[in-house]
Design a protein around this motif. Sequence first.
Motif, PDB file in Angstrom:
ATOM      1  N   SER A 127       0.799  -1.222   0.000  1.00 26.18           N
ATOM      2  CA  SER A 127       0.000   0.000   0.000  1.00 26.18           C
ATOM      3  C   SER A 127       0.837   1.279   0.000  1.00 26.18           C
ATOM      4  O   SER A 127       0.456   2.242  -0.672  1.00 26.18           O
ATOM      5  CB  SER A 127      -0.972  -0.006   1.178  1.00 26.18           C
ATOM      6  OG  SER A 127      -0.280  -0.142   2.391  1.00 26.18           O
ATOM      7  N   TRP A 143       0.347   3.843  -3.019  1.00 28.42           N
ATOM      8  CA  TRP A 143      -0.119   5.186  -2.668  1.00 28.42           C
ATOM      9  C   TRP A 143       0.760   6.241  -3.335  1.00 28.42           C
ATOM     10  O   TRP A 143       0.253   7.223  -3.885  1.00 28.42           O
ATOM     11  CB  TRP A 143      -0.106   5.357  -1.150  1.00 28.42           C
ATOM     12  CG  TRP A 143      -0.379   6.756  -0.717  1.00 28.42           C
ATOM     13  CD1 TRP A 143      -1.582   7.396  -0.698  1.00 28.42           C
ATOM     14  CD2 TRP A 143       0.578   7.710  -0.269  1.00 28.42           C
ATOM     15  NE1 TRP A 143      -1.431   8.667  -0.252  1.00 28.42           N
ATOM     16  CE2 TRP A 143      -0.104   8.891   0.020  1.00 28.42           C
ATOM     17  CE3 TRP A 143       1.950   7.666  -0.072  1.00 28.42           C
ATOM     18  CZ2 TRP A 143       0.527  10.027   0.489  1.00 28.42           C
ATOM     19  CZ3 TRP A 143       2.587   8.785   0.400  1.00 28.42           C
ATOM     20  CH2 TRP A 143       1.885   9.951   0.679  1.00 28.42           C
ATOM     21  N   SER A 185      -5.440   8.837   1.011  1.00 26.22           N
ATOM     22  CA  SER A 185      -4.501   8.537   2.089  1.00 26.22           C
ATOM     23  C   SER A 185      -3.970   7.113   1.951  1.00 26.22           C
ATOM     24  O   SER A 185      -4.550   6.270   1.267  1.00 26.22           O
ATOM     25  CB  SER A 185      -5.175   8.705   3.451  1.00 26.22           C
ATOM     26  OG  SER A 185      -6.078   7.653   3.680  1.00 26.22           O
ATOM     27  N   ASN A 197      -3.885   4.921   4.287  1.00 31.91           N
ATOM     28  CA  ASN A 197      -4.789   3.989   4.962  1.00 31.91           C
ATOM     29  C   ASN A 197      -5.956   3.586   4.074  1.00 31.91           C
ATOM     30  O   ASN A 197      -6.431   2.449   4.143  1.00 31.91           O
ATOM     31  CB  ASN A 197      -5.310   4.599   6.264  1.00 31.91           C
ATOM     32  CG  ASN A 197      -4.214   4.737   7.286  1.00 31.91           C
ATOM     33  OD1 ASN A 197      -3.217   4.020   7.234  1.00 31.91           O
ATOM     34  ND2 ASN A 197      -4.370   5.658   8.209  1.00 31.91           N
ATOM     35  N   THR A 198      -6.438   4.517   3.244  1.00 27.95           N
ATOM     36  CA  THR A 198      -7.518   4.175   2.326  1.00 27.95           C
ATOM     37  C   THR A 198      -7.044   3.151   1.300  1.00 27.95           C
ATOM     38  O   THR A 198      -7.743   2.184   0.999  1.00 27.95           O
ATOM     39  CB  THR A 198      -8.033   5.438   1.606  1.00 27.95           C
ATOM     40  OG1 THR A 198      -8.436   6.396   2.585  1.00 27.95           O
ATOM     41  CG2 THR A 198      -9.199   5.116   0.705  1.00 27.95           C
ATOM     42  N   ALA A 218      -4.618   1.031   1.761  1.00 31.44           N
ATOM     43  CA  ALA A 218      -4.443  -0.231   2.489  1.00 31.44           C
ATOM     44  C   ALA A 218      -5.787  -0.918   2.722  1.00 31.44           C
ATOM     45  O   ALA A 218      -5.892  -2.150   2.599  1.00 31.44           O
ATOM     46  CB  ALA A 218      -3.749   0.034   3.825  1.00 31.44           C
ATOM     47  N   LYS A 219      -6.802  -0.137   3.028  1.00 30.06           N
ATOM     48  CA  LYS A 219      -8.135  -0.712   3.261  1.00 30.06           C
ATOM     49  C   LYS A 219      -8.701  -1.316   1.978  1.00 30.06           C
ATOM     50  O   LYS A 219      -9.266  -2.420   1.992  1.00 30.06           O
ATOM     51  CB  LYS A 219      -9.059   0.374   3.798  1.00 30.06           C
ATOM     52  CG  LYS A 219     -10.410  -0.123   4.222  1.00 30.06           C
ATOM     53  CD  LYS A 219     -11.215   0.999   4.848  1.00 30.06           C
ATOM     54  CE  LYS A 219     -12.568   0.501   5.284  1.00 30.06           C
ATOM     55  NZ  LYS A 219     -13.379   1.578   5.871  1.00 30.06           N
TER      56      LYS A 219
END
Length: 165
Positions: free
Chosen positions: A65, A69, A80, A82-83, A85-86
């Motif tokens: 990720s 990214w 982001s 984290n998005t 990665a999610k």
Amino acid sequence: MVGVISDFRTEHGISHRVSCRALGVSEAWFYKHRTRRPTCRELRRQHLIEAVQEEFDDSGGTYGSPKIWIRLVRQGWRVSVNTVAKIMAELGLLARKVRRRRGLTRPGKRPAAPDFVRRDFTAEAPDLVSPPRPANPHVSESVRDAIRDHGTMYRMTTNRKVHAA
């Protein structure tokens, strides 16, 4: 959720009313959302999912990720880490682990090869570095003092003793 309720009707013959009651949503909500178009947020999310999948495939499944990214940000996406990665977790995309290179020679794994030449590498004395030959006469005096104080030194190249004079 709308798709699940519709699928229950077409595949299993379960009415919309029963499916809505089982899932805890009203029938009015189902009929309202059944025909509505996707929102801008849902469309953006779908495009982002496609971009993440494409970057992952382009990397051969090696990028995680953080690297995906970076590539998305360079393309102009505002998202982001984290998005990303999610989304990767939802899609089940796992990057390959970096395999560390392992050395080929490991001490103690097998016996040493026999010495057919029969060379003797045992040292006559401990390795001591011979003093450098400085051009400065003051330094050479200090070197002579050091040799005189220690009494005996060994030269590395010939392994012969040099006595202080």
